[in-house]
Design a protein around this motif. Structure first.
Motif, mmCIF file in Angstrom:
data_model
loop_
_atom_site.group_PDB
_atom_site.id
_atom_site.type_symbol
_atom_site.label_atom_id
_atom_site.label_comp_id
_atom_site.label_asym_id
_atom_site.label_seq_id
_atom_site.Cartn_x
_atom_site.Cartn_y
_atom_site.Cartn_z
ATOM 1 N N ILE A 66 0.883 -1.183 0.000
ATOM 2 C CA ILE A 66 0.000 0.000 0.000
ATOM 3 C C ILE A 66 0.910 1.219 0.000
ATOM 4 O O ILE A 66 1.714 1.411 0.922
ATOM 5 N N LEU A 67 0.813 2.017 -1.046
ATOM 6 C CA LEU A 67 1.744 3.127 -1.263
ATOM 7 C C LEU A 67 1.101 4.453 -0.876
ATOM 8 O O LEU A 67 0.027 4.808 -1.360
ATOM 9 N N CYS A 68 1.759 5.198 0.018
ATOM 10 C CA CYS A 68 1.305 6.538 0.399
ATOM 11 C C CYS A 68 2.061 7.559 -0.440
ATOM 12 O O CYS A 68 3.260 7.412 -0.664
ATOM 13 N N PRO A 69 1.394 8.617 -0.875
ATOM 14 C CA PRO A 69 2.077 9.588 -1.751
ATOM 15 C C PRO A 69 3.055 10.455 -0.986
ATOM 16 O O PRO A 69 2.926 10.650 0.220
ATOM 17 N N LEU A 70 4.031 10.969 -1.716
ATOM 18 C CA LEU A 70 4.965 11.945 -1.158
ATOM 19 C C LEU A 70 4.278 13.307 -1.269
ATOM 20 O O LEU A 70 4.460 14.027 -2.237
ATOM 21 N N ILE A 71 3.441 13.628 -0.264
ATOM 22 C CA ILE A 71 2.600 14.827 -0.344
ATOM 23 C C ILE A 71 3.462 16.084 -0.331
ATOM 24 O O ILE A 71 3.202 17.049 -1.021
ATOM 25 N N GLU A 72 4.511 16.083 0.468
ATOM 26 C CA GLU A 72 5.410 17.228 0.556
ATOM 27 C C GLU A 72 6.792 16.822 0.034
ATOM 28 O O GLU A 72 7.121 15.645 -0.010
ATOM 29 N N GLU A 73 7.584 17.844 -0.337
ATOM 30 C CA GLU A 73 8.957 17.549 -0.734
ATOM 31 C C GLU A 73 9.751 17.039 0.465
ATOM 32 O O GLU A 73 10.699 16.310 0.338
ATOM 33 N N SER A 74 9.349 17.460 1.663
ATOM 34 C CA SER A 74 10.074 17.057 2.865
ATOM 35 C C SER A 74 9.889 15.576 3.132
ATOM 36 O O SER A 74 8.768 15.087 3.267
ATOM 37 N N GLU A 75 11.019 14.869 3.239
ATOM 38 C CA GLU A 75 10.959 13.442 3.536
ATOM 39 C C GLU A 75 10.414 13.204 4.942
ATOM 40 O O GLU A 75 9.735 12.215 5.214
ATOM 41 N N THR A 76 10.678 14.173 5.853
ATOM 42 C CA THR A 76 10.200 14.036 7.232
ATOM 43 C C THR A 76 8.677 14.055 7.269
ATOM 44 O O THR A 76 8.044 13.220 7.911
ATOM 45 N N ILE A 77 8.068 15.029 6.576
ATOM 46 C CA ILE A 77 6.609 15.125 6.558
ATOM 47 C C ILE A 77 6.004 13.904 5.880
ATOM 48 O O ILE A 77 4.988 13.366 6.320
ATOM 49 N N ALA A 78 6.653 13.436 4.804
ATOM 50 C CA ALA A 78 6.164 12.237 4.114
ATOM 51 C C ALA A 78 6.195 11.035 5.045
ATOM 52 O O ALA A 78 5.274 10.214 5.058
#
Length: 814
Positions: free
Chosen positions: A605-617
């Motif tokens: 199950i893949l969650c999108p990279l909503i932000e450029e920040s890897e931390t927020i993702a």
């Protein structure tokens, strides 16, 4: 009225049998501009009415005999008006944009002749230090930057009409008199409302939030208005149109193709247009044209000063297109010359190490494989073998779909390097992918020789006379382990090292690096590729990508590399059934996942990279993992993978998933490449419309690697029109190259790769979809390179200077 120019045009038209070819763009266009100027000198209302009737548009629709009759009538009218062209002085005012007067050029030092183009924009009249800061936020810092600060589109305000001819919803232009202008407050907003008119009628004009215009628009002032016409209570009205007083200067905002420039806070459209018009008129004519004259004339390209000027303030659409073609050709031509020069510098100025290909070693390796190579793999291996035997270093790009067998081909090349007493380095973009390659290569080698060692250091005896040393070097290894690996690389004990960008850091020194392999090339910049190459003396270079790149784009971005393609998948590779699901089908998607798990399968199950920040993702992935574990699949075993996990934690999660200990792996896009779990049959992608087609294809390639039928489900809450088109395409198309072409068309090259290719010049005017222009630029660059590769000829001096400037700014010019 100065009728001399019109008489000359009509005489030329007569000589050409009234074929409407006397002037570029046709006589109607010429008359529209000429009559707008000439009408101001007609003072008699009766004569003005005849003038308007005589010069109304429509010449193109007449037959040649009708055109002859009309021309005779015009000449008679001109005689009646002024008894010839010498009857009075030229009209002091003009409507159409005209070229800068020669006196401007004479009174100004030629900036293009020296360093002037690289001077700060503050030397431009009208640009203060404060204004320069605002332009600087958009990357405009020098005079040259400002010349190439092109509008992103143009509004067509060139069609001049009478008020009675106006149509709702179209961009149109009129010339009228201001009868009345006063401040008004529609909806409580301080605004200006005016009544304007020509001989065919009157109309209302409103400028919202611009009360100051009421004082500028004096009664009887002659004004030109351009904009979209609206209908209000059954009558035509202009709402906040562009406007200019008819005061004799070149028109900037109306009656032409009007540029729309990028803006930032503190810059206004009219302010930028006015400033740019004066600037372009002064500076564009003085830009030196670096393209060789014979090349420019043979290809019928505009001269550079004209192209720059017409790209900003074009006379018409046709010339605007020619300007874009010239400027786009420049970019692609310089790009091709640069990558070709880089390749020549690497291959010809530094001799490589030719390998004596050990066929017995290669045959033993190929026979040990549990499968038969495809014809495409054999073809590519032959191309690589031929390169390795040459005295000039290999520069090859290997493209192949996920699962096409690139790693096997690369392993054969690594073995050849070791068999020739050289070391080989294999660089991957992520630790997960590096570990995956390390495991795969060790598994392949273990079928040829006896494996010894564990962890990051392995040894294989029986492959050649002495044991073959293989190591993994990634950032997550403890310092003591890194030092041990670095020491053994320097001593030559390690023959093949697989790692991330840790390979190009200080402290990693090779005894004799003979081959460098870079995987997922588009994730690395040119600098990293070069840094790895510099670890040896002209090693052979093989770069690989699982992202299908259209051939034209590959030749553009990687013109310094020869191209190999594995264009067939091994037998038995299945089609992954793909379905785009609507939001209300989410529960049925979860039910399908549960059903597959119940049958002994596993799911991503893949969650999108909503932000450029890897931390927020990572935080978003953690939240989704907790929700799924608690609310949706409380009885199943879920794992979580994201970019912020330590290497040890990633290894533990992947090992648990591979062994079947976990049923479902919740992940961010770190799984795009490098994860091989044959038992996983379901890929569920959340917010699938956020990803490009090539990315979605990569995700889909994570399943379908075993024998069981596999599925890819795409969830999208509220996709845009482009997002819906992407989802429709991925649902029906399985071929990666076809998807890459579509992705390029929908997103352009910048987004196609996620980030701009570092080390390559910017493309401002060129569109990679211009295949014909791209191929033309490449062909011309190849021909030019054959004739004068070092650009030593006098006629190529300016081109050499431009190449040095463009490629120095891009990061590499060899």
């Amino acid at each position: 009225m100065n009728a001399d120019s019109l008489r000359k045009v009509l005489d030329l038209e007569r000589q050409r049998d009234y074929a409407d070819i006397a002037v570029f763009g046709g006589l109607d266009k010429f008359l529209r501009n000429w009559s707008a100027q000439a009408a101001e000198s007609v003072t008699s209302p009766a004569m003005l009415k005849r003038f308007r009737q005589l010069f109304a548009p429509g010449y193109a629709a007449l037959t040649p005999p009708q055109r002859r009759e009309w021309a005779q009538g015009v000449l008679a009218f001109l005689d009646e008006m002024g008894k010839g062209p010498a009857a009075g002085p030229p009209a002091p005012r003009t409507v159409t944009a005209k070229k800068p007067a020669p006196k401007v050029k004479k009174s100004t030092p030629a900036p293009g002749a020296g360093p002037g183009l690289d001077s700060p924009v503050t030397i431009v009249k009208g640009i203060s230090t404060s204004l320069a800061g605002k332009f600087g936020r958009m990357g405009v810092k020098t005079v040259r930057d400002l010349l190439y600060f092109f509008p992103h589109r143009h509004l067509d305000y060139s069609r001049l009409k009478f008020i009675s001819q106006l149509a709702e919803g179209e961009e149109q232009t009129i010339v009228a008199n201001v009868w009345q202008a006063q401040e008004s407050r529609p909806g409580g907003r301080r605004s200006t409302e005016a009544i304007v008119g020509d001989e065919t009628g009157n109309m209302r004009v409103v400028w919202f939030n611009q009360p100051y215009l009421a004082k500028k628009l004096t009664t009887n002032a002659r004004i030109m208005l351009s904009g979209r016409v609206s209908l209000f209570k059954g009558r035509h009205v202009f709402l906040s149109p562009e406007w200019e007083l008819m005061e004799g200067q070149d028109l900037v905002h109306t009656a032409r193709l009007v540029p729309v420039y990028p803006l930032t806070q503190g810059l206004r459209p009219r302010q930028v247009r006015k400033l740019m018009k004066a600037f372009i008129d002064l500076w564009a004519p003085q830009v030196p044209d670096f393209l060789p004259e014979d090349l420019r004339k043979r290809l019928h390209l505009l001269e550079l000063p004209q192209a720059i000027s017409q790209a900003h303030y074009p006379e018409d659409e046709a010339v605007k297109d020619r300007a874009r073609t010239r400027l786009a050709f420049d970019e692609l031509f310089l790009l091709q010359l640069g990558v070709m020069s880089r390749k020549r510098d690497f291959q010809e100025t530094r001799p490589g190490t030719p390998f004596d290909v050990k066929q017995p070693v290669l045959d033993t390796f190929l026979k040990s494989l549990p499968f038969t190579l495809t014809a495409a793999q054999h073809k590519v291996m032959a191309e690589i073998k031929a390169d390795l035997e040459k005295s000039r270093p290999m520069c090859r790009l290997l493209q192949g779909e996920v699962g096409s067998g690139k790693t096997v081909v690369a392993t054969a090349a690594l073995l050849e390097a070791a068999a020739n007493g050289c070391q080989a380095a294999f660089m991957a973009p992520t630790e997960i992918l590096a570990e995956q390659h390390f495991a795969t290569i060790c598994r392949l080698l273990s079928r040829v020789g006896r494996e010894e060692g564990e962890g990051y250091l392995r040894s294989f005896s029986g492959v050649r006379e002495r044991p073959l040393g293989v190591a993994l070097l990634i950032g997550d290894i403890r310092q003591a382990g890194k030092r041990q690996i670095q020491k053994q690389i320097l001593s030559g004990e390690i023959d093949i090292v697989i790692g991330t960008h840790a390979l190009v850091q200080k402290g990693v020194e090779f005894l004799k690096l003979g081959l460098a392999v870079v995987d997922e090339q588009h994730r690395f910049g040119v600098e990293q590729r070069s840094a790895l190459r510099e670890k040896g003396f002209s090693p052979h270079m093989l770069v690989m990508t699982a992202t299908p790149i259209p051939r034209t784009l590959a030749l553009t971005l990687y013109g310094d590399l020869d191209l190999s393609v594995i264009d067939e998948l091994p037998p038995g590779r299945q089609t992954v059934k793909t379905k785009w699901l609507k939001p209300d089908q989410r529960e049925s998607a979860y039910a399908f996942v549960r059903k597959q798990v119940g049958a002994g399968r596993q799911a991503f199950i893949l969650c999108p990279l909503i932000e450029e920040s890897e931390t927020i993702a990572a935080q978003a992935a953690v939240a989704e993992y907790e929700r799924l574990s608690r609310e949706v699949f409380p009885d199943l075993r879920l794992g979580l993978l994201h970019g912020r996990l330590s290497g040890a934690d990633k290894d533990a999660v992947m090992a648990a998933f591979r062994s079947g200990e976990l049923n479902i792996l919740v992940s961010t896009p770190v799984i795009e490449v490098g994860i091989d779990v044959p038992n996983a049959t379901v890929m569920l992608i959340e917010s699938a419309d956020r990803f490009g087609l090539s990315q979605l294809h990569q995700f889909r390639g994570r399943v379908g690697r075993g024998e069981a039928q596999s599925y890819c489900m795409l969830l999208a809450e509220n996709p845009t029109e482009v997002g819906r088109e992407r989802l429709d395409i991925i649902e029906s198309v399985q071929d990666g190259f076809e998807l890459a072409e579509a992705d390029l068309r929908l997103r352009g090259p910048g987004e196609f790769f996620g980030t701009r290719q570092s080390g390559l010049p910017d493309l401002r005017m060129a569109r990679i979809s211009d295949v014909a222009l791209l191929e033309l630029a490449r062909a011309e660059a190849i021909d030019f390179f054959r004739v004068d590769p070092d650009m030593k000829r006098a006629e190529h001096r300016l081109l050499a200077g431009e190449m040095a400037r463009v490629w120095t700014g891009a990061g590499e010019w060899s």
